[in-house]
Design a protein around this motif. Structure first.
Motif, PDB file in Angstrom:
ATOM      1  N   GLY A   9      47.216  23.675  79.150  1.00 55.29           N
ATOM      2  CA  GLY A   9      47.211  25.093  79.467  1.00 55.29           C
ATOM      3  C   GLY A   9      47.141  25.937  78.211  1.00 55.29           C
ATOM      4  N   GLY A  10      46.986  27.241  78.409  1.00 56.58           N
ATOM      5  CA  GLY A  10      46.928  28.135  77.261  1.00 56.58           C
ATOM      6  C   GLY A  10      46.338  29.468  77.631  1.00 56.58           C
ATOM      7  N   LEU A  11      45.990  30.218  76.597  1.00 59.71           N
ATOM      8  CA  LEU A  11      45.391  31.548  76.758  1.00 59.71           C
ATOM      9  C   LEU A  11      43.891  31.438  76.542  1.00 59.71           C
ATOM     10  CD1 LEU A  11      45.635  34.655  76.993  1.00 59.71           C
ATOM     11  CD2 LEU A  11      46.032  34.685  74.521  1.00 59.71           C
ATOM     12  N   VAL A  12      43.131  31.965  77.466  1.00 60.98           N
ATOM     13  CA  VAL A  12      41.681  31.898  77.364  1.00 60.98           C
ATOM     14  C   VAL A  12      41.094  33.210  77.869  1.00 60.98           C
ATOM     15  CG1 VAL A  12      41.440  30.837  79.652  1.00 60.98           C
ATOM     16  CG2 VAL A  12      39.655  30.484  77.939  1.00 60.98           C
ATOM     17  N   LEU A  18      38.977  25.668  80.552  1.00 55.45           N
ATOM     18  CA  LEU A  18      40.142  24.882  80.160  1.00 55.45           C
ATOM     19  C   LEU A  18      40.098  23.556  80.889  1.00 55.45           C
ATOM     20  CD1 LEU A  18      43.268  27.257  80.208  1.00 55.45           C
ATOM     21  CD2 LEU A  18      42.279  26.131  78.212  1.00 55.45           C
ATOM     22  N   ARG A  19      40.669  22.555  80.257  1.00 58.09           N
ATOM     23  CA  ARG A  19      40.827  21.254  80.908  1.00 58.09           C
ATOM     24  C   ARG A  19      42.295  20.893  80.914  1.00 58.09           C
ATOM     25  NH1 ARG A  19      39.402  15.175  78.910  1.00 58.09           N
ATOM     26  NH2 ARG A  19      38.644  14.311  80.889  1.00 58.09           N
ATOM     27  N   LEU A  20      42.857  20.823  82.090  1.00 50.82           N
ATOM     28  CA  LEU A  20      44.247  20.417  82.236  1.00 50.82           C
ATOM     29  C   LEU A  20      44.320  18.918  82.452  1.00 50.82           C
ATOM     30  CD1 LEU A  20      45.595  23.208  84.630  1.00 50.82           C
ATOM     31  CD2 LEU A  20      45.323  23.252  82.138  1.00 50.82           C
ATOM     32  N   ARG A  67      33.769  26.183  90.560  1.00 53.14           N
ATOM     33  CA  ARG A  67      34.168  26.490  89.180  1.00 53.14           C
ATOM     34  C   ARG A  67      35.088  25.423  88.604  1.00 53.14           C
ATOM     35  NH1 ARG A  67      37.383  30.619  88.200  1.00 53.14           N
ATOM     36  NH2 ARG A  67      38.345  30.731  90.285  1.00 53.14           N
ATOM     37  N   SER A  68      35.589  24.565  89.460  1.00 56.87           N
ATOM     38  CA  SER A  68      36.579  23.590  89.014  1.00 56.87           C
ATOM     39  C   SER A  68      36.201  22.189  89.462  1.00 56.87           C
ATOM     40  CB  SER A  68      37.960  23.942  89.580  1.00 56.87           C
ATOM     41  OG  SER A  68      38.391  25.201  89.119  1.00 56.87           O
ATOM     42  N   THR A  78      45.975   9.114  84.599  1.00 53.16           N
ATOM     43  CA  THR A  78      45.838  10.539  84.301  1.00 53.16           C
ATOM     44  C   THR A  78      44.868  11.199  85.280  1.00 53.16           C
ATOM     45  OG1 THR A  78      46.290  10.125  81.960  1.00 53.16           O
ATOM     46  CG2 THR A  78      45.250  12.215  82.517  1.00 53.16           C
ATOM     47  N   VAL A  79      45.231  12.407  85.667  1.00 51.54           N
ATOM     48  CA  VAL A  79      44.342  13.224  86.478  1.00 51.54           C
ATOM     49  C   VAL A  79      44.006  14.480  85.685  1.00 51.54           C
ATOM     50  CG1 VAL A  79      46.267  14.365  87.673  1.00 51.54           C
ATOM     51  CG2 VAL A  79      44.012  14.279  88.742  1.00 51.54           C
ATOM     52  N   TYR A  80      42.789  14.966  85.873  1.00 51.83           N
ATOM     53  CA  TYR A  80      42.294  16.095  85.094  1.00 51.83           C
ATOM     54  C   TYR A  80      41.861  17.228  86.025  1.00 51.83           C
ATOM     55  CZ  TYR A  80      41.882  12.337  81.672  1.00 51.83           C
ATOM     56  OH  TYR A  80      42.141  11.263  80.851  1.00 51.83           O
TER      57      TYR A  80
END
Length: 128
Positions: A9-12, A18-20, A67-68, A78-80
Motif C-alpha cells: 500500500g501507499g500514496l499514489v 499499485l500492487r498489493l 481496473r484490477s 501469496t496472493v496479489y
C-alpha cells in the motif's frame, strides 16, 4: 495459526497503479480461496475481489472490474492485487482474507462472513 500479512500500500496519484501482496503462513495455502476487501473512512468494509483455490476463477466488484487483477502464486503462498487507473474513491484500508474450502476448489465468496482469517490491512491513498 494462519497469518496473513499485506504489503504494497501507499500514496499514489489518481491514474496510477499499485500492487498489493498478501503473504500467508501457518496453513496449507492451496486449501484457501482468497479475497481482498476494503474499508474507506466512515464506510463499511466491502468486497473487492476474490480468487478460487486453484486460481481458475476470479470475481470482482463492479467498482474495480476492468481496473484490477487478482492472482495467486501457490508456490509462494501469496496472493496479489494489481490495481490500475486508481481513483480517489479507491482510497481505503485493503484487507486480505482467507476462506477455508476443503471440498470446493472452484468457488470463492463475496461475503466477508465466509472468510476465516484476515490480515491487518494496508492503507491505499489515492490523491486527486
Amino acid at each position: 495459526q494462519v497469518q496473513l500479512v499485506e504489503s504494497g500500500g501507499g500514496l499514489v496519484q489518481a491514474g496510477g497503479s499499485l500492487r498489493l501482496s498478501c503473504a500467508v503462513s501457518g496453513g496449507t495455502f492451496g486449501n484457501y480461496a482468497m479475497g481482498w476487501f476494503r474499508q474507506a473512512p466512515g464506510k463499511e468494509r466491502e468486497f473487492v475481489t476474490a480468487i478460487t483455490r486453484s486460481g481458475s476463477s476470479t470475481y470482482y466488484a463492479d467498482s474495480v472490474k476492468g481496473r484490477s487483477t487478482i492472482s495467486r502464486d501457490n508456490a509462494k503462498n501469496t496472493v496479489y492485487l494489481q490495481m490500475n487507473s486508481l481513483k480517489a474513491e479507491d482510497t481505503a484500508v485493503y484487507y486480505c482474507a482467507a476462506e477455508l474450502l476443503l471440498w470446493a476448489s472452484h468457488t470463492a465468496s463475496r461475503d466477508e462472513d465466509d472468510y476465516d482469517y484476515w490480515g491487518r490491512g494496508t492503507q491505499v491513498t489515492v490523491s486527486s
